[in-house]
Design an enzyme around this catalytic site. Structure first.
Site, PDB file in Angstrom:
ATOM      1  N   GLU A 247       5.067   0.748  -9.181  1.00 52.77           N
ATOM      2  CA  GLU A 247       4.474   0.411  -7.879  1.00 52.77           C
ATOM      3  C   GLU A 247       3.049   0.938  -7.833  1.00 52.77           C
ATOM      4  O   GLU A 247       2.741   1.933  -8.499  1.00 52.77           O
ATOM      5  CB  GLU A 247       5.263   1.096  -6.751  1.00 52.77           C
ATOM      6  CG  GLU A 247       6.677   0.623  -6.611  1.00 52.77           C
ATOM      7  CD  GLU A 247       7.490   1.484  -5.643  1.00 52.77           C
ATOM      8  OE1 GLU A 247       6.931   2.407  -5.018  1.00 52.77           O
ATOM      9  OE2 GLU A 247       8.688   1.219  -5.527  1.00 52.77           O
ATOM     10  N   LYS A 249       0.002   3.145  -6.570  1.00 52.72           N
ATOM     11  CA  LYS A 249      -0.055   4.444  -5.879  1.00 52.72           C
ATOM     12  C   LYS A 249      -1.137   4.355  -4.811  1.00 52.72           C
ATOM     13  O   LYS A 249      -2.335   4.345  -5.119  1.00 52.72           O
ATOM     14  CB  LYS A 249      -0.365   5.574  -6.863  1.00 52.72           C
ATOM     15  CG  LYS A 249      -0.308   6.954  -6.212  1.00 52.72           C
ATOM     16  CD  LYS A 249      -0.474   8.050  -7.239  1.00 52.72           C
ATOM     17  CE  LYS A 249      -0.124   9.426  -6.704  1.00 52.72           C
ATOM     18  NZ  LYS A 249      -0.788   9.836  -5.495  1.00 52.72           N
ATOM     19  N   ARG A 254       1.548  10.256   3.321  1.00 49.85           N
ATOM     20  CA  ARG A 254       2.970   9.931   3.249  1.00 49.85           C
ATOM     21  C   ARG A 254       3.658  10.237   4.568  1.00 49.85           C
ATOM     22  O   ARG A 254       3.399  11.261   5.187  1.00 49.85           O
ATOM     23  CB  ARG A 254       3.577  10.781   2.142  1.00 49.85           C
ATOM     24  CG  ARG A 254       5.039  10.513   1.875  1.00 49.85           C
ATOM     25  CD  ARG A 254       5.345  11.183   0.575  1.00 49.85           C
ATOM     26  NE  ARG A 254       6.718  11.092   0.177  1.00 49.85           N
ATOM     27  CZ  ARG A 254       7.167  11.628  -0.966  1.00 49.85           C
ATOM     28  NH1 ARG A 254       6.336  12.283  -1.758  1.00 49.85           N
ATOM     29  NH2 ARG A 254       8.427  11.517  -1.304  1.00 49.85           N
ATOM     30  N   ARG A 271       4.196  15.159   5.098  1.00 50.57           N
ATOM     31  CA  ARG A 271       4.637  15.820   3.867  1.00 50.57           C
ATOM     32  C   ARG A 271       5.184  17.227   4.094  1.00 50.57           C
ATOM     33  O   ARG A 271       6.119  17.649   3.460  1.00 50.57           O
ATOM     34  CB  ARG A 271       3.432  15.960   2.923  1.00 50.57           C
ATOM     35  CG  ARG A 271       3.212  14.868   1.952  1.00 50.57           C
ATOM     36  CD  ARG A 271       4.196  14.878   0.842  1.00 50.57           C
ATOM     37  NE  ARG A 271       4.190  16.087   0.061  1.00 50.57           N
ATOM     38  CZ  ARG A 271       3.548  16.272  -1.052  1.00 50.57           C
ATOM     39  NH1 ARG A 271       2.820  15.306  -1.542  1.00 50.57           N
ATOM     40  NH2 ARG A 271       3.628  17.399  -1.711  1.00 50.57           N
ATOM     41  N   PHE A 341       8.217   2.758   0.416  1.00 52.66           N
ATOM     42  CA  PHE A 341       8.557   2.813  -1.004  1.00 52.66           C
ATOM     43  C   PHE A 341       9.894   3.494  -1.281  1.00 52.66           C
ATOM     44  O   PHE A 341      10.309   3.588  -2.424  1.00 52.66           O
ATOM     45  CB  PHE A 341       7.433   3.431  -1.837  1.00 52.66           C
ATOM     46  CG  PHE A 341       6.942   4.783  -1.374  1.00 52.66           C
ATOM     47  CD1 PHE A 341       7.753   5.887  -1.445  1.00 52.66           C
ATOM     48  CD2 PHE A 341       5.648   4.925  -0.886  1.00 52.66           C
ATOM     49  CE1 PHE A 341       7.296   7.133  -1.037  1.00 52.66           C
ATOM     50  CE2 PHE A 341       5.179   6.173  -0.472  1.00 52.66           C
ATOM     51  CZ  PHE A 341       6.012   7.270  -0.551  1.00 52.66           C
ATOM     52  N   ARG A 421      10.359  18.016  -8.030  1.00 53.50           N
ATOM     53  CA  ARG A 421       9.380  17.241  -8.781  1.00 53.50           C
ATOM     54  C   ARG A 421      10.061  16.948 -10.112  1.00 53.50           C
ATOM     55  O   ARG A 421      10.353  17.863 -10.866  1.00 53.50           O
ATOM     56  CB  ARG A 421       8.098  18.050  -8.987  1.00 53.50           C
ATOM     57  CG  ARG A 421       6.945  17.226  -9.521  1.00 53.50           C
ATOM     58  CD  ARG A 421       5.753  18.085  -9.837  1.00 53.50           C
ATOM     59  NE  ARG A 421       5.034  18.612  -8.698  1.00 53.50           N
ATOM     60  CZ  ARG A 421       4.160  17.938  -7.961  1.00 53.50           C
ATOM     61  NH1 ARG A 421       3.901  16.684  -8.221  1.00 53.50           N
ATOM     62  NH2 ARG A 421       3.543  18.515  -6.968  1.00 53.50           N
TER      63      ARG A 421
END
Ligand code: ATP
Length: 591
Positions: A247, A249, A254, A271, A341, A421
């Site tokens: 996708e 960026k 966000r 975030r 997303f 992460r």
């Protein structure tokens, strides 16, 4: 437990410099509390009455709290101001006066009673509420003993700053249950899905540690957002995760969107889990009109849109929508669109462990309306599925040509891992201009007063650090003294001065040579650009010490990481301290 007893713990914690000792103190405290007390206490320890993501604040400035003290203790305002000037801390000043006064009203107050009163204060609004708040606090001051008064005035002005993080509380829960850290991974996993420390503590007490395994996303409670690893070529990506979803960026900000159709309620979280719904009325309206689900949690990147030129706007313009005033006018000037997303929850079902490609497919069913970039507010990030590095490279080049940051590759069967992460998401950005491709997010740990021209700002350099997540400690990586505009220096000083601590917080590991004039509690994240990562013995990030030959001191074995030519890019108000670049990441970037 009484609030007076609880205050003894507050004092112990405040005096303790080692994180491990704080963890033990907290575990000992938690063991003594019943479930309800534990929940309230955990909020109070953070100077709050609700979890951090809930927008309930005391709305009381230091002046107003001082009025409560004057009223409760019948003090002369000039005397009080003089003492306050000398002691420099409202909590200790109140304690000082309370010690001198014999109060017949003093009596033990249960923690829960005090909590209820504080909660009432924080949730009062409307005409006359300021006066009522002042009186509630004054009544508490007159009933509590001197030490308890130190803390009861610090809570409403946001000055608790006991110097530990949410992670320390999670460790303390594990110690409470098992006498060591063994349960930390389980507790942390639950916390990432439902980051309400009070709720988690209460659940452990009421139902046992295993109850955490069943924690599910809850509408209107933000989920800690998943983050991406980085790689710098399409080949590496395909090698790592094979055929994947690619996708664009987007470079906006966000948002996590929570929506219930039956009530029309929409909440937007940033975030750092701050609720920002009020800032974006256009997005709220778009979600209500266009989203086709009864209950949903999804994430996307919000971008400013220029209706005249029919193009998306760069980050610098989008970010102007982050404001407290003039919201409606700015919304007309820079309307927002959101590129969805991710979908995390739908109509009573968690989607966290559903494979990425299926999450996406279902999201497309529930979000797409006209599919028209000009008419819709909620759009879906376009994607391709590819296992061919050349095709990915083309998609990437196309994104760069359109002015985007790069692409995000998503593992097809990857789950959504709250707070982690991991390699389920990989960001691929390119910067041609310097050796380090990405910027580095750092925590501001303190500052020096400054000399010469800088002395007029009262700040000349600031110390920044990275996060050692294995040990929940921040370690230094640079002291930055150049590259800020006058405006940025002023802003930095203003922000830091709201969070000054008496001494170095227990969560910081700093070499003597890097000590600063003013220490600041962990709260402010800055995005730093540097030319290179080098090594330095005076920075503690990645530094390894060993016993010296004489045996009675430590000396540097491996020097720490340091940033060469560091400069400020942005203040990252949307990130929490634990979101800064970690030691593991810096090691990966350096390779
Ligand atoms: P950076 O500073 O590189 O933007 P970050 O530190 O803010 O990254 P990361 O988790 O490293 O956060 O990068 C992912 C970020 O990219 C997300 O937080 C999100 O805001 C943004 N983003 C833009 N487009 C997408 C997309 N299609 N899918 C996921 N994230 C996206």
């Amino acid at each position: 437990m009484t609030f007076q007893e609880l205050s003894r713990y507050f004092e112990e914690i405040e005096k303790t410099a080692s994180r491990l000792s704080i963890t033990h103190l907290l575990a000992d405290l938690f063991t003594k509390l019943n479930p309800e007390e534990l929940q309230s206490t955990v909020y109070l320890l953070q100077g709050r009455v609700v979890p951090l993501y809930e927008k309930i604040e005391f709305g009381m400035a230091e002046k107003m709290v001082s009025r409560s003290v004057l009223h409760a203790l019948q003090l002369d305002s000039v005397d009080f101001a003089k003492q306050l000037g000398q002691i420099g801390d409202l909590g200790k000043t109140t304690e000082h006066f309370k010690r001198e006064i014999i109060s017949f009203e003093e009596k033990p107050l249960p923690v829960y009673e005090v909590y209820k009163e504080l909660y009432r204060m924080a949730t009062l609004n409307g005409a006359g509420s300021q006066d009522t708040k002042m009186k509630i606090l004054a009544h508490l001051i007159s009933q509590l003993d001197a030490l308890a008064c130190r803390y009861i005035v610090r809570i409403p002005i946001g000055a608790m700053r006991l110097g530990f993080s949410d992670m320390t509380v999670l460790d303390a829960y594990s110690w409470m249950v098992g006498g060591d850290k063994q349960y930390r991974p389980l507790i942390e996993k639950a916390y990432h899905v439902r980051p309400d420390l009070g709720h988690i503590g209460r659940l452990i007490k009421e139902e046992g540690i295993q109850a955490l395994e069943a924690i599910q996303p809850t509408l209107f409670t933000p989920i800690i957002m998943m983050r991406a690893e980085r790689l710098s070529s399409a080949e590496e990506i395909i090698e790592k995760i094979g055929e994947c979803i690619i996708e664009p960026k987007y470079d906006g900000f966000r948002l996590q969107v929570h929506y219930r159709r039956a009530t029309g309620e929409v909440k937007l979280f940033s975030r750092n889990l701050e609720e920002v719904s009020e800032m974006y009325p256009d997005l709220i309206e778009g979600v209500r009109k266009e989203v086709n689900a009864n209950e949903i949690i999804f994430e996307g990147e919000a971008l400013g849109f220029d209706p005249n030129a029919r193009t998306f706007l760069p980050f610098q313009e989008t970010v102007q929508r982050k404001r407290k005033y003039g919201i409606e006018e700015k919304a007309k000037e820079i309307p927002l669109k959101i590129f969805a997303f991710e979908m995390l929850y739908l109509d009573g079902k968690s989607y966290l462990t559903i494979p990425c490609s299926e999450r996406r497919r279902t999201m497309e069913e529930y979000l797409v309306q006209k599919g028209d970039v000009f008419e819709d507010t909620v759009l879906i990030a376009p994607d391709i599925v590819s296992g061919d590095a050349k095709q990915v490279e083309l998609f990437f080049d196309d994104a760069i040509t359109k002015g985007l940051e790069g692409v995000i590759a998503k593992k097809k069967d990857g789950i959504y891992q709250p707070g982690a992460r991991g390699w389920n998401w990989i960001k691929f950005k390119r910067s041609y201009s310097s050796k380090i491709e990405d910027t580095i997010d750092c925590l501001v740990m303190g500052y020096d007063w400054g000399k010469g021209k800088r002395a007029e700002f009262g700040i000349g350099a600031f110390l920044v650090g990275l996060y050692d997540e294995d040990n929940d400690i921040f370690k230094t990586v640079a002291k930055i003294g150049t590259g800020l505009t006058d405006e940025e220096w002023r802003e930095l000083k203003r922000l830091c001065d709201e969070q000054i601590t008496d001494s170095k917080p227990a969560l910081y590991e700093v070499d003597k040579q890097m000590a600063v004039d003013v220490w600041v509690a962990p709260f402010l994240v800055v995005e730093i650009k540097a030319d290179e990562i080098t090594r330095s013995p005076v920075h503690t990030a990645g530094r390894i010490m060993k016993a010296s030959k004489s045996g009675n001191a430590l000396e540097v074995d491996v020097p720490g990481y340091a940033l060469r030519f560091p400069r400020l890019k942005h203040f990252r108000y949307d990130k929490r301290p634990q979101d800064v670049t970690t030691l593991k990441e810096i090691e990966a970037i350096k390779k």
